[in-house]
Design a protein around this motif. Structure first.
Motif, PDB file in Angstrom:
ATOM      1  N   VAL A   1       0.849  -1.189   0.000  1.00 51.63           N
ATOM      2  CA  VAL A   1       0.000   0.000   0.000  1.00 51.63           C
ATOM      3  C   VAL A   1       0.886   1.241   0.000  1.00 51.63           C
ATOM      4  CG1 VAL A   1      -1.825   1.259   1.212  1.00 51.63           C
ATOM      5  CG2 VAL A   1      -1.783  -1.245   1.279  1.00 51.63           C
ATOM      6  N   SER A   2       0.502   2.223  -0.808  1.00 55.41           N
ATOM      7  CA  SER A   2       1.296   3.446  -0.888  1.00 55.41           C
ATOM      8  C   SER A   2       0.406   4.632  -1.234  1.00 55.41           C
ATOM      9  CB  SER A   2       2.391   3.299  -1.946  1.00 55.41           C
ATOM     10  OG  SER A   2       1.824   3.130  -3.239  1.00 55.41           O
ATOM     11  N   MET A   3       1.020   5.811  -1.244  1.00 58.56           N
ATOM     12  CA  MET A   3       0.379   7.061  -1.673  1.00 58.56           C
ATOM     13  C   MET A   3      -0.937   7.316  -0.934  1.00 58.56           C
ATOM     14  SD  MET A   3       2.939   7.281  -3.535  1.00 58.56           S
ATOM     15  CE  MET A   3       2.916   8.795  -4.493  1.00 58.56           C
ATOM     16  N   VAL A   4      -0.936   7.065   0.363  1.00 58.73           N
ATOM     17  CA  VAL A   4      -2.120   7.319   1.189  1.00 58.73           C
ATOM     18  C   VAL A   4      -2.119   8.801   1.558  1.00 58.73           C
ATOM     19  CG1 VAL A   4      -3.372   6.715   3.283  1.00 58.73           C
ATOM     20  CG2 VAL A   4      -2.046   4.962   2.060  1.00 58.73           C
ATOM     21  N   LEU A   5      -3.062   9.543   0.986  1.00 60.10           N
ATOM     22  CA  LEU A   5      -3.115  10.993   1.140  1.00 60.10           C
ATOM     23  C   LEU A   5      -4.542  11.455   1.376  1.00 60.10           C
ATOM     24  CD1 LEU A   5      -0.832  11.963  -1.871  1.00 60.10           C
ATOM     25  CD2 LEU A   5      -0.367  12.577   0.490  1.00 60.10           C
ATOM     26  N   VAL A   6      -4.673  12.486   2.188  1.00 58.06           N
ATOM     27  CA  VAL A   6      -5.968  13.154   2.393  1.00 58.06           C
ATOM     28  C   VAL A   6      -5.744  14.649   2.233  1.00 58.06           C
ATOM     29  CG1 VAL A   6      -7.848  13.640   4.002  1.00 58.06           C
ATOM     30  CG2 VAL A   6      -6.818  11.365   3.961  1.00 58.06           C
ATOM     31  N   ALA A   7      -6.582  15.309   1.478  1.00 59.47           N
ATOM     32  CA  ALA A   7      -6.453  16.748   1.261  1.00 59.47           C
ATOM     33  C   ALA A   7      -6.462  17.495   2.595  1.00 59.47           C
ATOM     34  CB  ALA A   7      -7.588  17.241   0.375  1.00 59.47           C
ATOM     35  N   GLY A   8      -5.618  18.507   2.692  1.00 56.09           N
ATOM     36  CA  GLY A   8      -5.494  19.235   3.944  1.00 56.09           C
ATOM     37  C   GLY A   8      -6.803  19.804   4.455  1.00 56.09           C
ATOM     38  N   ARG A   9      -7.654  20.270   3.545  1.00 55.12           N
ATOM     39  CA  ARG A   9      -8.920  20.884   3.964  1.00 55.12           C
ATOM     40  C   ARG A   9      -9.915  19.856   4.491  1.00 55.12           C
ATOM     41  NH1 ARG A   9      -8.599  20.275  -1.408  1.00 55.12           N
ATOM     42  NH2 ARG A   9     -10.406  19.530  -2.611  1.00 55.12           N
ATOM     43  N   HIS A  10      -9.624  18.577   4.277  1.00 52.55           N
ATOM     44  CA  HIS A  10     -10.518  17.513   4.751  1.00 52.55           C
ATOM     45  C   HIS A  10      -9.831  16.610   5.775  1.00 52.55           C
ATOM     46  CE1 HIS A  10     -13.910  18.228   2.015  1.00 52.55           C
ATOM     47  NE2 HIS A  10     -13.000  18.538   1.106  1.00 52.55           N
TER      48      HIS A  10
END
Length: 275
Positions: free
Chosen positions: A62-71
């Motif tokens: 698993v990679s590139m686990v990202l959440v937008a800063g505003r959320h």
């Protein structure tokens, strides 16, 4: 997600302060399975992402686990990772975690089994005198040998990724013993401001150093090397050869005591996103 989502993935990465690694994202989306959460009405793009790379039925990375800063801090990362873990089961699942993400992965059952340190810089070293392997550029005829060598070293079949290496990497080298036996291989590929050296697989440390020295000396940019804690002598040599840095990532696994493979011969990952 598909390759059509590449611009949205890059925008999400930049939102979190990650570099726009289009070359790497393109490989991940082509060779793996991306998962995303679309922005709500009134917004555009993605607000969360993750990529799963499969190694037959046995392993998932698993990679590139990202959440937008505003959320952020709304549970989106947890929601997406629960979905990803369920999709990966019953395969052994592993990943490389930042300090920020590690608590979430621990709550989902992942265990820390090691760590890597990111080293960067202009390579100024040379191959050690103990290196006896003959190093040369790889050709198409070397691919079957590389695949056969890699299988026990990585611990899982990554034919899908290694057959993409000639179009992904700038340079691929192989090492041979005096009797002609393949004793290692390595590659270097471009990534925004650095040349990443990896994967590096070799029978021993001097052979790995000979491969790295050839790639590092020819790199047009400063090199990046993800040094595993289980190879302290290699990390010390790289630091003495012009590299420095202290960014660290945890190696984590779910469903097994450790990540697959033979760490005594695995000196660098393809990428921290791929193992």
């Amino acid at each position: 997600m598909t390759l059509a989502d590449l611009p949205a993935c890059l925008a999400l990465a930049e939102d979190r302060g990650w570099p726009p690694e289009a070359h790497k994202w393109r490989l991940l989306l082509a060779a793996g399975q991306g998962y995303g959460i679309d922005a709500p009405p009134g917004e555009s793009g993605l607000i969360a992402s993750a990529v799963v790379t499969s190694y037959t039925d046995a392993y998932r990375c698993v990679s590139m686990v990202l959440v937008a800063g505003r959320h952020s801090r709304r549970g989106l990362g947890r929601h997406l990772m629960r979905h990803v873990v369920a999709e990966c089961a019953p395969a052994v699942t592993f990943l490389t975690a930042t300090d920020y993400g590690r608590p979430l992965y621990e709550q989902l059952g992942f265990r820390t089994v090691g760590a890597v340190t990111v080293l960067r810089g202009r390579f100024t070293g040379t191959a050690p005198a103990a290196a006896t392997a003959a190093v040369r550029p790889a050709t198409a005829a070397d691919l079957p040998g590389i695949l056969a060598y890699d299988l026990p070293v990585f611990g899982a079949d990554r034919t899908e990724l290694l057959t993409r290496l000639p179009s992904f990497a700038d340079r691929i080298l192989v090492a041979h013993a005096p009797d002609g036996r393949l004793t290692g291989y390595a590659a270097a590929w471009p990534n925004v401001t650095t040349t990443v050296v990896g994967p590096v697989c070799a029978d021993d440390l001097p052979t790995a150093q000979a491969l790295i020295a050839r790639l590092g000396s020819a790199a047009p940019l400063p090199i990046r090397f993800d040094a595993d804690d289980r190879h302290p002598e290699l990390a010390a040599w790289l630091r003495a050869s012009g590299l420095s840095g202290g960014s660290r990532f945890s190696l984590m696994v779910l469903g097994a005591p450790d990540i697959p493979g033979d760490i005594t011969r695995r000196f660098a990952p393809y990428s921290v996103a791929l193992g």
